[in-house]
Design a protein around this motif. Structure first.
Motif, mmCIF file in Angstrom:
data_model
loop_
_atom_site.group_PDB
_atom_site.id
_atom_site.type_symbol
_atom_site.label_atom_id
_atom_site.label_comp_id
_atom_site.label_asym_id
_atom_site.label_seq_id
_atom_site.Cartn_x
_atom_site.Cartn_y
_atom_site.Cartn_z
ATOM 1 N N GLY A 145 0.818 -1.203 0.000
ATOM 2 C CA GLY A 145 0.000 0.000 0.000
ATOM 3 C C GLY A 145 0.851 1.251 0.000
ATOM 4 N N SER A 146 0.247 2.350 0.415
ATOM 5 C CA SER A 146 0.919 3.643 0.604
ATOM 6 C C SER A 146 1.218 4.408 -0.674
ATOM 7 C CB SER A 146 2.219 3.494 1.413
ATOM 8 O OG SER A 146 1.923 3.013 2.703
ATOM 9 N N GLY A 151 10.646 0.545 -6.670
ATOM 10 C CA GLY A 151 10.912 -0.727 -7.318
ATOM 11 C C GLY A 151 9.799 -1.734 -7.102
ATOM 12 N N CYS A 152 8.715 -1.289 -6.479
ATOM 13 C CA CYS A 152 7.603 -2.176 -6.150
ATOM 14 C C CYS A 152 6.360 -1.807 -6.949
ATOM 15 C CB CYS A 152 7.290 -2.095 -4.656
ATOM 16 S SG CYS A 152 8.642 -2.661 -3.598
ATOM 17 N N PHE A 153 5.310 -2.591 -6.738
ATOM 18 C CA PHE A 153 3.992 -2.280 -7.266
ATOM 19 C C PHE A 153 3.162 -1.759 -6.097
ATOM 20 C CE2 PHE A 153 5.498 -5.797 -10.023
ATOM 21 C CZ PHE A 153 5.555 -5.093 -11.218
ATOM 22 N N ALA A 154 2.911 -0.457 -6.090
ATOM 23 C CA ALA A 154 2.233 0.178 -4.966
ATOM 24 C C ALA A 154 0.763 0.396 -5.294
ATOM 25 C CB ALA A 154 2.898 1.510 -4.630
ATOM 26 N N MET A 155 -0.082 0.034 -4.341
ATOM 27 C CA MET A 155 -1.520 0.192 -4.472
ATOM 28 C C MET A 155 -2.002 1.226 -3.460
ATOM 29 S SD MET A 155 -1.555 -2.283 -6.670
ATOM 30 C CE MET A 155 -3.283 -2.597 -7.027
ATOM 31 N N THR A 156 -3.272 1.600 -3.548
ATOM 32 C CA THR A 156 -3.856 2.347 -2.449
ATOM 33 C C THR A 156 -4.005 1.396 -1.263
ATOM 34 O OG1 THR A 156 -6.120 1.811 -3.097
ATOM 35 C CG2 THR A 156 -5.158 3.832 -4.025
ATOM 36 N N ASP A 157 -4.150 1.947 -0.076
ATOM 37 C CA ASP A 157 -4.320 1.102 1.106
ATOM 38 C C ASP A 157 -5.581 0.247 0.987
ATOM 39 O OD1 ASP A 157 -2.049 2.285 2.055
ATOM 40 O OD2 ASP A 157 -3.063 3.566 3.530
#
Length: 356
Positions: A145-146, A151-157
């Motif tokens: 999340g956050s 280098g990552c796949f970030a999503m909404t919380d």
């Protein structure tokens, strides 16, 4: 001097990947699968405990959730918009390059971090056997999340809460590992024709073999590494192998036709990754609720579309893909069903900002 060296090493590690600590005492990892998703599963004849498979696409900034049905085949259940990914199209090769990985990975129960400082997270298992065979390095490559990526796949919380719950319930149902397929873009003839001169094309054609195998058979491909390449289902039955070969040949014919009709060869060059276009309007609004989006200035103008010469080195100059204001609704931050995604894309197309 020693203090300076220690500080330098700490800074290097901080920039190497999405650093994830522990947030003890939280119960967010116990959140149930949302009722809407449970209802969708029931409609499709699958249950929370049935096995799942995840597919990620950088250019489109989406993660797909696939569920295995009673017939043993996987079917697309939902599509989640990515809030942020970093780097460029192409694989991760070394620690600190900010690249989100591409290839075939395995999420295990040990990968799950219920006390993540990035709300919730699960590790992708980079480097895998293929990466290690090429000497690639990197750690802490996750889906989390956050809305901030190194280098990552970030999503909404909200989105990672649902994804985490879906993965958790699949493990509770007996699944031992969840396959995570990561691609630069959807492996369509149109994308392959446009990116045909990209230096990563040989690698992309290799992972497309696994994509073709999955899409034809509807079952999780068995992944191996042979001679520095991915190998898929060496013992597959003849009918499946023939069907995959026919699909590959048909795709190649379509690519050749597109090239012959004048489809330009391009390379997309990002300032530092991207995000799903549905978030662009949201990110610009005050109090958008997306959290601390990493490097928002790198997202404002979109990627540069670089014309690729038929021969010779790539010059990183070219026009930027325009970022137009759209009439798209503010995203919920969770996910969209297949039908909802179609309506969303129709909205973008009407505004002249459809997928490219």
């Amino acid at each position: 001097m020693l203090n300076k060296i220690t500080l330098g090493l700490a800074l290097l590690l901080a920039l190497s990947a999405c650093k994830d600590g522990r947030y003890a005492g939280s119960t967010r990892h116990l959140a149930p699968i949302p009722p809407e998703t449970l209802s969708l599963m029931a409609t499709e004849g699958v249950s929370p405990s049935d096995p799942i498979l995840l597919r990620a696409y950088k250019k489109e900034a989406e993660i797909e959730l696939w569920k295995r049905g009673a017939d043993g085949r996987y079917a697309l259940l939902k599509t989640y918009p990515m809030c942020r990914w970093s780097g460029q199209l192409g694989p991760k090769t070394r620690e600190g390059d900010r690249q989100a990985p591409e290839g075939f990975y395995a999420i295990t129960p040990a990968s799950m971090n219920p006390n993540s400082s990035l709300y919730l997270s699960f590790d992708l298992g980079f480097p895998n056997a293929y990466d290690r065979s090429l000497g690639r390095t990197g750690t802490h490559l996750m889906v989390h999340g956050s809305c901030s990526s190194q280098g990552c796949f970030a999503m909404t919380d909200e989105a990672i809460s649902e994804l985490y719950a879906v993965v958790r319930e699949a493990f509770a149902g007996g699944q031992r590992a969840v396959q995570f397929q990561s691609y630069p873009f959807r492996m369509t003839p149109e994308n392959l024709a446009r990116h045909r001169q990209d230096p990563n094309m040989a690698f992309w054609k290799n992972i497309k073999e696994g994509a073709d195998r999955f899409e034809v058979a509807g079952t999780e491909p068995v992944v191996d590494v042979v001679g520095g390449r991915y190998a898929f289902d060496a013992g597959a039955d003849a009918s499946t192998a023939d069907a995959v070969a026919r699909k590959r040949a048909d795709d190649e014919r379509q690519v050749a036709a597109l090239v012959a009709s004048g489809t330009p060869a391009v390379r997309l060059v990002y300032e530092d990754g991207g995000q799903h276009r549905a978030f662009r309007e949201t990110m610009m609004a005050a109090g958008d609720g997306l959290g601390e989006v990493s490097r928002p200035e790198a997202l404002a103008s979109g990627p540069r579309e670089v014309a690729m010469p038929a021969q010779g080195p790539v010059a990183l100059v070219g026009r930027r893909e325009p970022v137009r204001s759209t009439a798209a609704p503010k995203p919920s931050g969770t996910s969209v069903t297949v039908a909802e995604r179609r309506r969303l894309l129709e909205t973008f197309a009407a505004a002249g900002d459809g997928p490219k």
